[in-house]
Scaffold this motif. Structure first.
Motif, PDB file in Angstrom:
ATOM      1  N   MET A  94       0.248  -6.497  -9.960  1.00 50.67           N
ATOM      2  CA  MET A  94       1.516  -6.890 -10.601  1.00 50.67           C
ATOM      3  C   MET A  94       2.077  -5.300 -10.846  1.00 50.67           C
ATOM      4  O   MET A  94       3.103  -5.677 -10.599  1.00 50.67           O
ATOM      5  N   GLY A  95       1.267  -4.966 -11.139  1.00 49.89           N
ATOM      6  CA  GLY A  95       1.424  -2.986 -11.662  1.00 49.89           C
ATOM      7  C   GLY A  95       0.792  -2.345 -12.289  1.00 49.89           C
ATOM      8  O   GLY A  95      -0.515  -3.548 -12.339  1.00 49.89           O
ATOM      9  N   ALA A  96       0.517  -1.280 -12.599  1.00 43.13           N
ATOM     10  CA  ALA A  96      -0.381  -0.436 -12.249  1.00 43.13           C
ATOM     11  C   ALA A  96      -0.125   0.446 -13.748  1.00 43.13           C
ATOM     12  O   ALA A  96       1.424   0.703 -13.743  1.00 43.13           O
ATOM     13  N   ALA A 110      -6.650   4.596 -12.933  1.00 44.03           N
ATOM     14  CA  ALA A 110      -6.042   3.962 -13.357  1.00 44.03           C
ATOM     15  C   ALA A 110      -6.130   2.752 -13.682  1.00 44.03           C
ATOM     16  O   ALA A 110      -7.387   2.083 -13.613  1.00 44.03           O
ATOM     17  N   GLN A 111      -5.099   1.585 -14.139  1.00 42.47           N
ATOM     18  CA  GLN A 111      -5.305   0.605 -14.589  1.00 42.47           C
ATOM     19  C   GLN A 111      -4.325  -0.697 -13.641  1.00 42.47           C
ATOM     20  O   GLN A 111      -3.276  -0.442 -14.065  1.00 42.47           O
ATOM     21  N   ASP A 112      -5.324  -1.671 -13.385  1.00 38.65           N
ATOM     22  CA  ASP A 112      -3.533  -2.480 -12.544  1.00 38.65           C
ATOM     23  C   ASP A 112      -3.789  -3.358 -13.475  1.00 38.65           C
ATOM     24  O   ASP A 112      -4.783  -4.526 -14.111  1.00 38.65           O
ATOM     25  N   HIS A 113      -2.421  -4.415 -13.474  1.00 37.13           N
ATOM     26  CA  HIS A 113      -2.826  -5.923 -14.046  1.00 37.13           C
ATOM     27  C   HIS A 113      -2.921  -6.566 -12.481  1.00 37.13           C
ATOM     28  O   HIS A 113      -2.194  -6.925 -11.696  1.00 37.13           O
ATOM     29  N   LYS A 114      -3.898  -7.405 -12.210  1.00 36.23           N
ATOM     30  CA  LYS A 114      -4.318  -8.291 -11.310  1.00 36.23           C
ATOM     31  C   LYS A 114      -3.063  -9.738 -11.503  1.00 36.23           C
ATOM     32  O   LYS A 114      -3.093 -10.344 -10.153  1.00 36.23           O
ATOM     33  N   ARG A 115      -3.070 -10.658 -12.476  1.00 37.75           N
ATOM     34  CA  ARG A 115      -2.301 -12.176 -12.796  1.00 37.75           C
ATOM     35  C   ARG A 115      -1.090 -11.650 -12.688  1.00 37.75           C
ATOM     36  O   ARG A 115      -0.472 -10.721 -12.953  1.00 37.75           O
ATOM     37  N   SER A 137       7.169   9.286 -16.631  1.00 41.69           N
ATOM     38  CA  SER A 137       7.678   9.525 -18.521  1.00 41.69           C
ATOM     39  C   SER A 137       6.380  10.730 -19.417  1.00 41.69           C
ATOM     40  O   SER A 137       5.430  10.690 -18.849  1.00 41.69           O
ATOM     41  N   GLU A 138       6.777  10.801 -20.137  1.00 37.19           N
ATOM     42  CA  GLU A 138       6.090  11.223 -21.129  1.00 37.19           C
ATOM     43  C   GLU A 138       4.981  10.935 -21.706  1.00 37.19           C
ATOM     44  O   GLU A 138       4.347  10.164 -22.340  1.00 37.19           O
ATOM     45  N   ASN A 139       5.923   9.025 -21.924  1.00 36.10           N
ATOM     46  CA  ASN A 139       4.911   8.010 -22.308  1.00 36.10           C
ATOM     47  C   ASN A 139       5.406   6.686 -21.152  1.00 36.10           C
ATOM     48  O   ASN A 139       6.596   6.502 -21.076  1.00 36.10           O
ATOM     49  N   PHE A 140       4.178   5.437 -21.466  1.00 33.47           N
ATOM     50  CA  PHE A 140       4.307   4.777 -20.547  1.00 33.47           C
ATOM     51  C   PHE A 140       5.312   3.662 -20.826  1.00 33.47           C
ATOM     52  O   PHE A 140       5.994   2.885 -20.535  1.00 33.47           O
ATOM     53  N   LEU A 141       6.160   3.356 -22.337  1.00 37.73           N
ATOM     54  CA  LEU A 141       6.525   3.144 -22.679  1.00 37.73           C
ATOM     55  C   LEU A 141       7.869   2.697 -22.097  1.00 37.73           C
ATOM     56  O   LEU A 141       8.847   2.224 -21.502  1.00 37.73           O
ATOM     57  N   ASP A 142       8.746   4.334 -22.105  1.00 35.21           N
ATOM     58  CA  ASP A 142       9.969   4.816 -21.321  1.00 35.21           C
ATOM     59  C   ASP A 142       9.616   4.282 -20.302  1.00 35.21           C
ATOM     60  O   ASP A 142      10.500   4.576 -19.618  1.00 35.21           O
ATOM     61  N   ALA A 143       8.626   4.926 -19.561  1.00 33.86           N
ATOM     62  CA  ALA A 143       8.482   4.724 -18.418  1.00 33.86           C
ATOM     63  C   ALA A 143       8.432   3.156 -17.917  1.00 33.86           C
ATOM     64  O   ALA A 143       9.872   3.360 -17.225  1.00 33.86           O
ATOM     65  N   ASN A 177      19.081  -7.127  -9.181  1.00 31.78           N
ATOM     66  CA  ASN A 177      19.241  -8.522  -9.986  1.00 31.78           C
ATOM     67  C   ASN A 177      19.288  -9.685  -8.358  1.00 31.78           C
ATOM     68  O   ASN A 177      19.775 -10.141  -7.626  1.00 31.78           O
ATOM     69  N   TRP A 178      17.676  -8.909  -8.198  1.00 25.28           N
ATOM     70  CA  TRP A 178      17.963 -10.363  -6.632  1.00 25.28           C
ATOM     71  C   TRP A 178      17.170 -10.960  -7.041  1.00 25.28           C
ATOM     72  O   TRP A 178      16.281 -11.273  -8.089  1.00 25.28           O
ATOM     73  N   LYS A 179      17.536 -12.232  -7.051  1.00 25.15           N
ATOM     74  CA  LYS A 179      17.284 -13.547  -7.662  1.00 25.15           C
ATOM     75  C   LYS A 179      16.122 -14.260  -7.275  1.00 25.15           C
ATOM     76  O   LYS A 179      15.695 -14.803  -7.841  1.00 25.15           O
ATOM     77  N   ASN A 180      15.451 -14.216  -5.267  1.00 20.92           N
ATOM     78  CA  ASN A 180      14.223 -14.638  -5.730  1.00 20.92           C
ATOM     79  C   ASN A 180      13.206 -14.208  -6.038  1.00 20.92           C
ATOM     80  O   ASN A 180      12.686 -14.632  -5.815  1.00 20.92           O
ATOM     81  N   GLY A 181      12.986 -12.679  -6.338  1.00 16.33           N
ATOM     82  CA  GLY A 181      12.445 -11.752  -7.595  1.00 16.33           C
ATOM     83  C   GLY A 181      11.519 -12.399  -8.941  1.00 16.33           C
ATOM     84  O   GLY A 181      11.984 -12.874  -9.564  1.00 16.33           O
ATOM     85  N   HIS A 182      10.277 -11.626  -8.603  1.00 17.33           N
ATOM     86  CA  HIS A 182       9.954 -12.012  -9.904  1.00 17.33           C
ATOM     87  C   HIS A 182       8.932 -10.858 -10.544  1.00 17.33           C
ATOM     88  O   HIS A 182       8.547 -10.118  -9.533  1.00 17.33           O
ATOM     89  N   PHE A 183       8.838 -10.649 -11.528  1.00 20.08           N
ATOM     90  CA  PHE A 183       7.521  -9.401 -11.990  1.00 20.08           C
ATOM     91  C   PHE A 183       7.609  -9.174 -13.581  1.00 20.08           C
ATOM     92  O   PHE A 183       8.103 -10.285 -13.954  1.00 20.08           O
ATOM     93  N   ARG A 184       6.126  -8.408 -14.121  1.00 22.70           N
ATOM     94  CA  ARG A 184       5.877  -8.519 -15.388  1.00 22.70           C
ATOM     95  C   ARG A 184       6.110  -7.677 -16.402  1.00 22.70           C
ATOM     96  O   ARG A 184       6.565  -6.434 -15.533  1.00 22.70           O
ATOM     97  N   LYS A 185       7.211  -7.959 -17.174  1.00 19.81           N
ATOM     98  CA  LYS A 185       7.604  -7.476 -18.359  1.00 19.81           C
ATOM     99  C   LYS A 185       6.784  -6.880 -18.450  1.00 19.81           C
ATOM    100  O   LYS A 185       6.797  -5.834 -19.691  1.00 19.81           O
ATOM    101  N   ASP A 186       5.535  -7.087 -18.771  1.00 20.60           N
ATOM    102  CA  ASP A 186       3.891  -6.246 -19.776  1.00 20.60           C
ATOM    103  C   ASP A 186       3.463  -5.388 -19.262  1.00 20.60           C
ATOM    104  O   ASP A 186       1.962  -5.323 -19.624  1.00 20.60           O
ATOM    105  N   ILE A 187       4.129  -4.947 -18.428  1.00 21.74           N
ATOM    106  CA  ILE A 187       2.521  -4.123 -17.512  1.00 21.74           C
ATOM    107  C   ILE A 187       2.092  -3.104 -18.583  1.00 21.74           C
ATOM    108  O   ILE A 187       3.269  -2.282 -19.357  1.00 21.74           O
ATOM    109  N   GLY A 188       1.522  -2.907 -18.752  1.00 21.51           N
ATOM    110  CA  GLY A 188       0.241  -1.418 -19.514  1.00 21.51           C
ATOM    111  C   GLY A 188       0.633  -2.127 -20.895  1.00 21.51           C
ATOM    112  O   GLY A 188       0.148  -1.079 -22.128  1.00 21.51           O
TER     113      GLY A 188
END
Ligand code: AMP
Ligand code: GLY
Length: 421
Positions: A226-228, A208-213, A386-392, A404-415
């Motif tokens: 933050m994702g993998a 796997a590859q993960d995103h640490k920042r 999924s068959e591909n990462f973009l779809d996933a 819709n959790w207002k206190n949440g943060h996530f990265r939209k660019d994983i992968g």
């Protein structure tokens, strides 16, 4: 068979959820677990360093097999404790756990067995370290020797940062420290490589590859992850062979020479540069969020795999994987990895779309009066096959937006590297 899973993160929920699908499993106890494991297993709140109390639970509930998720109890010798009592437990013993518990232990093995890794020096006092830092090339990396919950690594761009690192480490920020490690800064791309071993033989367990920042574009502070995505975009048969021959096999040979048995997952954090692998560090457990990312691809019964390891029969089992790609995006509390609020209600769980290929593993969650509340930095892990990462990725983001959790943060660019290449 009754199982006890030790830990409370997304990794442990993913293990619990996978084992819950096994016909061999009767009851699962999670020690202490989270709001997600509470849905499918029984959570028991016991301090992870209280081995006696865990043993009381083992006896009371007829637990046949314990599985250890996090590193601290492994480094503290939980496996030795239970093996001495004749209880089956999956994970490496205290001596083997030095691979993660002491970075210097690992570096010395690398040196003796010619395992490719960053050049390094070991220093046992401030004056010697600081003298070295004056004539060193930057950037360089300074590390505390022992476990530091992912915080004992300083990437130093200049001598001032290096002095700070030395001061903090010898000042006791990560507990009493006799030695620190100064390392050459490696360039390249990181990859998480996993094997599983029964003490006699080992098998590979996906990449796997993960995103640490914390922020998009791999910016901001380092986090637990933050994702993998799995498989790694870097892996191929030639590289796989190099990793096994140059890194994994010599490591097991070194342990054998030291008469140390290794049973459990071994996680090699690698830097890949020009198709050559370098060992950055070992962890003596599955990665988090890599575990959440990888396990949904597994087609072999996980209970069989754990048991075959405890019975030294790993060679009798084939580990089979689905062909789909897997991605995990971590939803964390705003402010993580620094300060963040806890005990915030997360609503709309009923709105998200979950099935065999769209999963949600809890991490820092707890249940109060039937409400699910956040109680940690990393809170939820959304995984899609999924068959591909973009779809996933698109499917995951849709689900997170439904929550819709207002206190949440996530990265939209994983992968992004594997999607935009
Ligand atoms: P560790 O806890 O040793 O995995 O280090 C945490 C992170 O620091 C790694 O995942 C890398 O991103 C980075 N790191 C550690 N050692 C080095 C090194 N020698 N060169 C470049 N980056 C490093
Ligand atoms: N994902 C990094 C770790 O588990 O250490």
């Amino acid at each position: 068979m009754n199982i006890g899973i030790i830990g409370s993160g997304g990794r442990e929920h993913a293990i619990c959820s996978n084992l819950n699908n096994s016909e061999k499993i009767n009851k699962i106890y999670c020690i202490p677990g989270n709001a997600g494991t509470d849905e499918i297993a029984t959570n028991i709140d016991i301090n992870l360093n209280d081995f006696e109390k865990i043993n009381q639970l083992v006896l009371e509930k007829n637990i046949d097999l314990l599985i250890v998720g996090p590193e601290q109890p492994l480094v503290d010798g939980i496996v030795d404790f239970f093996e001495n009592l004749g209880v089956k437990i999956f994970g490496p013993n205290k001596a083997a756990s030095q691979l993660e518990g002491s970075k210097i232990f690992t570096k010395k093995i690398c040196q003796k067995y010619n395992i490719p890794t960053a050049n390094f020096g070991i220093f046992n006092n401030k004056d010697e370290s600081n003298k070295f830092l004056i004539s060193a090339n930057y950037p360089l990396v300074i590390k505390a020797d022992g476990l530091a919950a992912g915080k004992g690594v300083y990437i130093c761009e200049n001598i001032e940062m290096a002095y700070t690192a030395v001061n903090e480490i010898f000042g006791g920020k990560f507990g009493e420290t006799k030695n620190l490690l100064v390392e050459e800064f490696l360039t390249g791309e990181e990859m998480s490589y996993f094997v599983i071993s029964d003490g006699n033989s080992f098998k590979t367990f996906e990449t796997a590859q993960d995103h640490k920042r914390v922020f998009e574009g791999d910016k901001g502070k380092n986090t637990g992850g933050m994702g993998a995505y799995s498989p790694s975009r870097l892996i191929n048969n030639v590289l796989n062979e190099k990793i096994i021959k140059k890194i994994i096999e010599p490591t097991f040979a070194a342990l054998k020479d030291l008469e140390i048995e290794y049973k459990g997952f071994l996680y090699a954090g690698l830097m890949i540069k020009n198709d050559e692998p370098f060992l950055i560090e070992y962890n003596v457990r599955m990665g988090d969020p890599e575990c959440q990312t990888i396990l949904p691809k597994l087609n072999t019964d996980l209970a069989d795999i754990f048991l075959s390891c405890c019975n030294k029969k790993l060679n009798e089992i084939d580990i089979e994987w689905g062909k789909k790609k897997s991605m995990c995006i971590v939803l964390c509390s705003k402010g993580y990895p620094e300060t963040f609020e806890k005990n915030i209600i997360i609503q709309n769980f009923e709105k998200i779309n979950l099935d065999n290929e769209n999963l949600c593993f809890h991490a820092g969650t707890t249940k109060k009066n039937k409400e699910i509340m956040s109680n940690g930095g990393r809170v939820l892990n959304f995984v899609t096959l999924s068959e591909n990462f973009l779809d996933a990725r698109n499917k995951i983001i849709k689900n997170i937006n439904l929550l819709n959790w207002k206190n949440g943060h996530f990265r939209k660019d994983i992968g992004y590297k594997v999607i935009d290449q």
